[in-house]
Design a protein around this motif. Sequence first.
Motif, PDB file in Angstrom:
ATOM      1  N   GLN A  19       8.895 -21.908  10.189  1.00 25.93           N
ATOM      2  CA  GLN A  19       7.639 -21.376  10.705  1.00 25.93           C
ATOM      3  C   GLN A  19       7.880 -20.637  12.012  1.00 25.93           C
ATOM      4  O   GLN A  19       8.341 -21.225  12.994  1.00 25.93           O
ATOM      5  CB  GLN A  19       6.637 -22.506  10.932  1.00 25.93           C
TER       6      GLN A  19
ATOM      7  N   TYR B 292       3.379 -17.080  11.061  1.00 25.74           N
ATOM      8  CA  TYR B 292       3.123 -17.931   9.901  1.00 25.74           C
ATOM      9  C   TYR B 292       2.824 -19.376  10.292  1.00 25.74           C
ATOM     10  O   TYR B 292       2.875 -20.256   9.450  1.00 25.74           O
ATOM     11  CB  TYR B 292       4.327 -17.912   8.957  1.00 25.74           C
TER      12      TYR B 292
ATOM     13  N   PHE C 201       0.201 -21.665   8.229  1.00 25.81           N
ATOM     14  CA  PHE C 201       0.011 -20.962   6.960  1.00 25.81           C
ATOM     15  C   PHE C 201      -0.486 -21.913   5.879  1.00 25.81           C
ATOM     16  O   PHE C 201      -1.245 -21.513   5.000  1.00 25.81           O
ATOM     17  CB  PHE C 201       1.338 -20.314   6.535  1.00 25.81           C
TER      18      PHE C 201
ATOM     19  N   ILE D 200       9.077 -18.916   3.052  1.00 24.28           N
ATOM     20  CA  ILE D 200       8.317 -17.745   3.489  1.00 24.28           C
ATOM     21  C   ILE D 200       9.325 -16.740   4.017  1.00 24.28           C
ATOM     22  O   ILE D 200      10.036 -17.007   4.996  1.00 24.28           O
ATOM     23  CB  ILE D 200       7.286 -18.082   4.583  1.00 24.28           C
TER      24      ILE D 200
ATOM     25  N   SER E  45      -0.577 -11.601   4.353  1.00 25.86           N
ATOM     26  CA  SER E  45      -0.705 -13.048   4.167  1.00 25.86           C
ATOM     27  C   SER E  45      -1.972 -13.400   3.403  1.00 25.86           C
ATOM     28  O   SER E  45      -1.965 -14.331   2.590  1.00 25.86           O
ATOM     29  CB  SER E  45      -0.696 -13.738   5.533  1.00 25.86           C
TER      30      SER E  45
END
Length: 238
Positions: A75, A79, A82, A120, A219
């Motif tokens: 992270q 993000y 998220f 991610i 996103s």
Amino acid sequence: MCPPESRHRKQLQSVQDMRVFNRRWFLTRAATVPLVAGCQGTGFSIFGYQAGAGALYDQNIRTVYVPMFNNRAFQTTPYRGFEVDVTEAVVREIGKTTTFRVTSNYESADTELLGNIVGITKQKLNVNQLNQTREAEIDVLVDIVWRDLRDGTILSNPRPRAAPGRSAPNPKVDAPPPPFDPNVPVPPDDKGLDLPKPVRITATGRVIPELGETIASGSAQVQKQIAIQVVKLMEKRW
């Protein structure tokens, strides 16, 4: 006897009345038939086929408990949190599309939906002469497990496929029952719980700064795609 002009006027008026009657009938009578049928339950039947959300989702399941998704991905600042947005998107999509009701009470829920964000990544697809991003994409990987809290069945596990031309084996039907003997004690239930096999979901969001697209808009696309795929996973098996 009516003159030709009045006769033509009456014929024209009758044709106009017929058009109004047909249009009004279809708008007020025929179009409301499926709506009335849909309000009585979770769907309606047309030409012998069931339509609506009741035909796609199991009516034996009423409630779903959706805890906060876990985030195992690395992270960074864009993000962080998220998993919160993904969970909210999934809860909204379940309430909008399915016949299930999301509940916060684990004890009274019929099923539980677990999610785990495992990756991610952001990839640059095109840059300009100054090495600035012209096009990029966000890739998110999520593992989903949906289980029945009443008997421990993993609803998201894939079913075994049968050979071509044969139906899926059913041990309860294919195996002959043992002869009944009152002197033999009842064997214990040795059926173990199903082992969860997470279903991997992949979602991609596009980022083109020249079109005003940012990390936030990409996103949001990813979150919507994840929610739609999760809801499709919850449909009944064919």
